[in-house]
Design a protein around this motif. Structure first.
Motif, PDB file in Angstrom:
ATOM      1  N   SER A 194     -39.546 -36.247 -44.642  1.00  0.00           N
ATOM      2  CA  SER A 194     -39.612 -37.642 -45.300  1.00  0.00           C
ATOM      3  C   SER A 194     -40.900 -38.445 -44.866  1.00  0.00           C
ATOM      4  O   SER A 194     -41.337 -39.145 -45.891  1.00  0.00           O
TER       5      SER A 194
ATOM      6  N   LEU B   2     -43.560 -36.694 -47.098  1.00  0.00           N
ATOM      7  CA  LEU B   2     -43.202 -37.376 -48.628  1.00  0.00           C
ATOM      8  C   LEU B   2     -43.886 -38.729 -48.751  1.00  0.00           C
ATOM      9  O   LEU B   2     -44.597 -39.238 -49.836  1.00  0.00           O
ATOM     10  N   ALA B   3     -43.628 -39.426 -47.680  1.00  0.00           N
ATOM     11  CA  ALA B   3     -43.848 -41.011 -47.853  1.00  0.00           C
ATOM     12  C   ALA B   3     -45.672 -41.146 -47.779  1.00  0.00           C
ATOM     13  O   ALA B   3     -46.175 -41.806 -48.413  1.00  0.00           O
TER      14      ALA B   3
ATOM     15  N   TYR C 173     -38.020 -37.738 -56.183  1.00  0.00           N
ATOM     16  CA  TYR C 173     -37.320 -37.532 -54.863  1.00  0.00           C
ATOM     17  C   TYR C 173     -36.052 -38.195 -54.504  1.00  0.00           C
ATOM     18  O   TYR C 173     -35.322 -37.564 -53.660  1.00  0.00           O
TER      19      TYR C 173
ATOM     20  N   SER D 184     -37.340 -41.184 -47.215  1.00  0.00           N
ATOM     21  CA  SER D 184     -39.179 -41.395 -47.332  1.00  0.00           C
ATOM     22  C   SER D 184     -39.276 -42.613 -47.919  1.00  0.00           C
ATOM     23  O   SER D 184     -40.396 -43.234 -47.658  1.00  0.00           O
TER      24      SER D 184
ATOM     25  N   TYR E  14     -39.841 -45.115 -45.063  1.00  0.00           N
ATOM     26  CA  TYR E  14     -40.900 -44.807 -44.339  1.00  0.00           C
ATOM     27  C   TYR E  14     -42.341 -45.318 -45.312  1.00  0.00           C
ATOM     28  O   TYR E  14     -43.344 -46.080 -44.834  1.00  0.00           O
TER      29      TYR E  14
END
Length: 307
Positions: free
Chosen positions: A95, A98-99, A118, A181, A184
């Protein structure tokens, strides 16, 4: 009326519209989280439909004795803790990664496409995901076809429990990491850009900016998310463990968790008292884990503690 109560009353009047906005959420919490807590009584009773909760015979801790006397309870407890721990750790890593990747995409259209891609798996039901996984792992499925292409012997996935911890982790992360994600990413977007500009002037690379600016500043959000997930570490995602594994008895050694075990016992035996005892056991241990984890966080960094 003393000064303290006058001050509190003035604050309520001043924030009346904000408090009114919280009313639907508070009612939802009261109706679906607090009122059902009276059902805990079933864990201490020999529940009978005809007698109801209040009229059923009080049996004390006999339901708990029955629960812990079974040989399977310790294995399903271990599976629950082990698999949920893997979900938390792997989900956190993916996560956050991905962020960070989405944060670096400056093209607005591409960013929207990536975020939608996503987030999409999170909206799919576990029933649909279960069929998708079955199609991938069946005897003549996509995965076995790839293995055959490379000359590797095909695997009977639904009779081989050893592979399933990794499979469940992959499926869980694939479905939920995109949603987490975004949380975040929102915290990363809230970081003052002056930090990055100053780091660039000092010659910091992108990787150095991530490790020395981004990650330290989102640690409070990571900590809160981790504490919330630890609080539910004894609660398995029933849809994941029931639909994806197709409730295959051959996989119980590594995939049977408290929730599926209780559901199966309830379906076969119909003992609501034992099922409630298992739920009470999950709630108490979950509370203890959150409390202890938060205490440890307070010792390390008081500002990042949940309470």
């Amino acid at each position: 009326m003393n000064t303290t109560w006058r001050f509190r009353l003035r604050r309520v009047v001043k924030n009346r519209w904000l408090l009114l906005m919280t009313l639907p959420g508070m009612l939802f919490l009261l109706i679906f989280s607090y009122l059902p807590m009276f059902g805990i009584l079933i864990a201490f009773k020999d529940f009978r439909y005809a007698d109801g909760i209040w009229g059923s015979k009080w049996v004390g801790f006999k339901n708990f004795e029955f629960l812990f006397a079974t040989r399977d309870v310790w294995s399903v407890t271990f599976n629950t803790l082990m698999l949920n721990s893997l979900f938390i750790v792997c989900g956190l890593i993916v996560s956050v990664a991905l962020a960070l990747l989405m944060f670096e995409v400056k093209n607005r259209i591409l960013n929207t496409i990536f975020q939608s891609s996503y987030f999409l798996p999170y909206l799919l039901s576990w029933v649909l995901v279960g069929y998708f996984v079955y199609a991938m792992l069946t005897t003549d499925g996509f995965v076995n076809q790839i293995l055959a292409y490379f000359g590797i012997e095909s695997v009977s996935w639904f009779t081989s429990p050893g592979y399933w911890p990794a499979i469940l982790v992959l499926v869980s992360v694939w479905k939920s990491a995109g949603y987490t994600s975004i949380i975040y990413l929102a915290s990363i977007l809230g970081i003052n850009t002056e930090y990055y500009e100053a780091a660039k002037l000092d010659g910091a690379t992108k990787l150095q900016q991530v490790f020395y600016i981004t990650l330290p500043l989102i640690i409070p959000v990571i900590t809160i998310m981790m504490l919330l997930q630890i609080g539910r570490i004894f609660y398995a995602d029933f849809g994941l463990f029931y639909n994806v594994t197709r409730d295959s008895g051959m996989l119980y050694a590594t995939t049977d968790v408290i929730d599926t075990y209780v559901f199966r016992m309830l379906r076969k035996v119909g003992d609501f008292g034992m099922a409630s005892a298992a739920g009470f056991y999950q709630a108490v241990v979950g509370f203890i884990l959150v409390f202890v984890s938060n205490l440890i966080v307070r010792k390390v960094d008081k500002d990042n503690a949940l309470f």
